[in-house]
Write an enzyme that holds these catalytic residues in place. Sequence first.
Site, PDB file in Angstrom:
ATOM      1  CB  ALA A  30      -1.686  11.650 -24.357  1.00 29.54           C
TER       2      ALA A  30
ATOM      3  CG  PHE B  69      -8.169  15.096 -25.295  1.00 31.00           C
ATOM      4  CD1 PHE B  69      -8.238  14.568 -26.480  1.00 31.00           C
ATOM      5  CD2 PHE B  69      -8.770  14.320 -24.037  1.00 31.00           C
ATOM      6  CE1 PHE B  69      -8.867  13.395 -26.653  1.00 31.00           C
ATOM      7  CE2 PHE B  69      -8.973  13.014 -24.032  1.00 31.00           C
ATOM      8  CZ  PHE B  69      -9.326  12.564 -25.269  1.00 31.00           C
ATOM      9  CG  ASP B  70     -12.991  15.030 -26.318  1.00 32.74           C
ATOM     10  OD1 ASP B  70     -11.666  15.085 -26.647  1.00 32.74           O
ATOM     11  OD2 ASP B  70     -13.592  14.188 -26.740  1.00 32.74           O
TER      12      ASP B  70
ATOM     13  CE1 TYR C 279      -4.410   1.660   0.719  1.00 30.59           C
ATOM     14  CE2 TYR C 279      -2.923   3.309   1.546  1.00 30.59           C
ATOM     15  CZ  TYR C 279      -4.115   3.085   1.224  1.00 30.59           C
ATOM     16  OH  TYR C 279      -4.933   4.092   0.828  1.00 30.59           O
TER      17      TYR C 279
ATOM     18  CG  HIS D  36     -20.178  11.112 -29.254  1.00 32.03           C
ATOM     19  ND1 HIS D  36     -20.345  12.264 -28.399  1.00 32.03           N
ATOM     20  CD2 HIS D  36     -18.998  10.426 -28.530  1.00 32.03           C
ATOM     21  CE1 HIS D  36     -19.078  12.255 -27.542  1.00 32.03           C
ATOM     22  NE2 HIS D  36     -18.521  11.142 -27.489  1.00 32.03           N
TER      23      HIS D  36
ATOM     24  CG  ASP E  83      -2.946  16.753 -22.493  1.00 36.23           C
ATOM     25  OD1 ASP E  83      -2.716  15.575 -22.280  1.00 36.23           O
ATOM     26  OD2 ASP E  83      -4.177  17.057 -22.920  1.00 36.23           O
TER      27      ASP E  83
ATOM     28  CE  LYS F 258      -5.235   8.529 -25.200  1.00 38.58           C
ATOM     29  NZ  LYS F 258      -5.579   9.727 -24.185  1.00 38.58           N
TER      30      LYS F 258
HETATM   31  C1  LIG Z   1      -6.433  10.560 -23.891  1.00 39.33           C
HETATM   32  C2  LIG Z   1      -5.961  11.691 -23.641  1.00 39.33           C
HETATM   33  C3  LIG Z   1      -6.432  12.451 -22.314  1.00 39.33           C
HETATM   34  C4  LIG Z   1      -7.347  11.825 -21.270  1.00 39.33           C
HETATM   35  O1  LIG Z   1      -6.432  10.570 -21.096  1.00 39.33           O
HETATM   36  P1  LIG Z   1      -7.592   9.495 -20.494  1.00 39.33           P
HETATM   37  O2  LIG Z   1      -6.376   8.393 -20.110  1.00 39.33           O
HETATM   38  O3  LIG Z   1      -8.019   8.852 -21.368  1.00 39.33           O
HETATM   39  O4  LIG Z   1      -8.331   9.544 -19.284  1.00 39.33           O
HETATM   40  C5  LIG Z   1      -5.996  13.744 -22.244  1.00 39.33           C
HETATM   41  N1  LIG Z   1      -5.409  14.327 -23.181  1.00 39.33           N
HETATM   42  C6  LIG Z   1      -4.896  13.862 -24.174  1.00 39.33           C
HETATM   43  C7  LIG Z   1      -4.451  14.737 -25.405  1.00 39.33           C
HETATM   44  C8  LIG Z   1      -5.496  12.315 -24.580  1.00 39.33           C
HETATM   45  O5  LIG Z   1      -5.056  12.079 -25.929  1.00 39.33           O
END
Ligand SMILES: *Cc1c(COP(=O)(O)O)cnc(C)c1O
Length: 458
Positions: A217, A124-125, A72, A450, A215, A258
Amino acid sequence: MELPYAEPYKIKMVETIKRSTVAQRKQWIKEANYNLFNLSSDKVYIDLLTDSGTGAMSDKQWGALMEGDESYAGSQSFLKLKSTVQKITGFEYFLPTHQGRAAENVLFSVLVKEGDIVPGNSHFDTTKGHIEFRKAKAVDCTINEAFDTEDMHPFKGNIDLDKLKKVFSENPIEKIPFVIITVTNNSSGGQPVSMENIKAVSEFCKSNKVPIIFDSARFAENAYFVKIREEGYQDKTIKEIAKEMFSYGEGMTMSSKKDGLVNMGGFIALRDEEIFKKATVFNIMYEGFITYGGMSGRDMAALAVGLNEATEYEYLESRIRQVVHLGYKLIEFGVPVQHPIGGHAIFIDANKFVPTIPRDEYRAQALAIELYIIGGIRGVEIGTVLADRDPFTRKNRYPELELVRLAIPRRTYTHNHMEYIAAALKNIFDSRSEAKSGYRIIDEAPIMRHFTVKFEKI
Ligand SMILES: *Cc1c(COP(=O)(O)O)cnc(C)c1O
């Protein structure tokens, strides 16, 4: 004869994917109300819905899973992951989270307040969602070239410095907690950001004492594009390039699904101890204790290995070459795609592909359905269905582009699969003039329609 390119790996374990007939798929997609999200995966032959968490782990990662330390507190796997992240990013402070949006939730709980402005390059969304949820505003400062699918700009993810300066001059600086740079720029099609641009944004931000948060990813894919496209980086390793990039920022959020090469996970890394301390409180509340943050020990162990593999040139070359190969094949067949080909996906331009289908009959969705029926291939609509309705008028919003995205999972499909996808699209393209009608919505949710929307064929 010159030897052709071939992948730097061989296959140790295989997973059967089910073939099916056109007749079966016609029936299945009808039963799914013509929504590709409603299909169970055994009815999909090649799944290009997303590259998030869908990649294959290496033998070394599977080996590391067995050595995961599930303590833990003070897990050895946590310590290994932390030192890997420190080595790759240069950031001293590290917090694991269960995925990327969780990292955003924790970090933005510290940094974003009501009324704030967060400029960036096509947020990103989920990033935008976490900003707007806190009653702050995300302002897109991406260069205009990004919105023209024919423009061959090598770094379409770049931030337009003039747009950024405008945001800074029109708002009080204390309302801008940070600038977010998304590498690669997912929403504009996996397009990279140049080091020159990051440097320029960093200089401007430093002079205003506003930090940069990455960000991250697809930070490794971004580093690959910098290496092959940007002057002065040819002889640098991916790890050197990534580290230089992070040196211009104060922190990062990461979706490990990713470029972490794992199926689930995320993290935050920071330079500043004060922000880290504050984030720690939210991490414990939302994610878990600071040495696991929603991840099991074995998953942290596999991620440590994955991050090292994802930042190796050989791996990235095979990854991006596969995406580009599919893109070039489609271009050869005349299929309209976004240029230049991005790092993780191909975007098919449905406005050019099926202009004969009226826009209010969801032409990109119609094309995605056809690709499923003809080839058993699942892509995703990025067009009017996704753009949803205006919250006030309840009318459909028609975005500039109607796209079908084919996201390529990492190390998962073979060269033959790419050939198969290209051939299926060629066949649809060759008979496209017959496509005159699309689909009508018969049921939809008030927001984020969607995922659950139901259609019928017109
Ligand atoms: C996928 C992604 C996120 C969010 O990550 P999750 O692991 O899906 O929660 C944030 N920013 C970018 C650019 C992404 O491609």
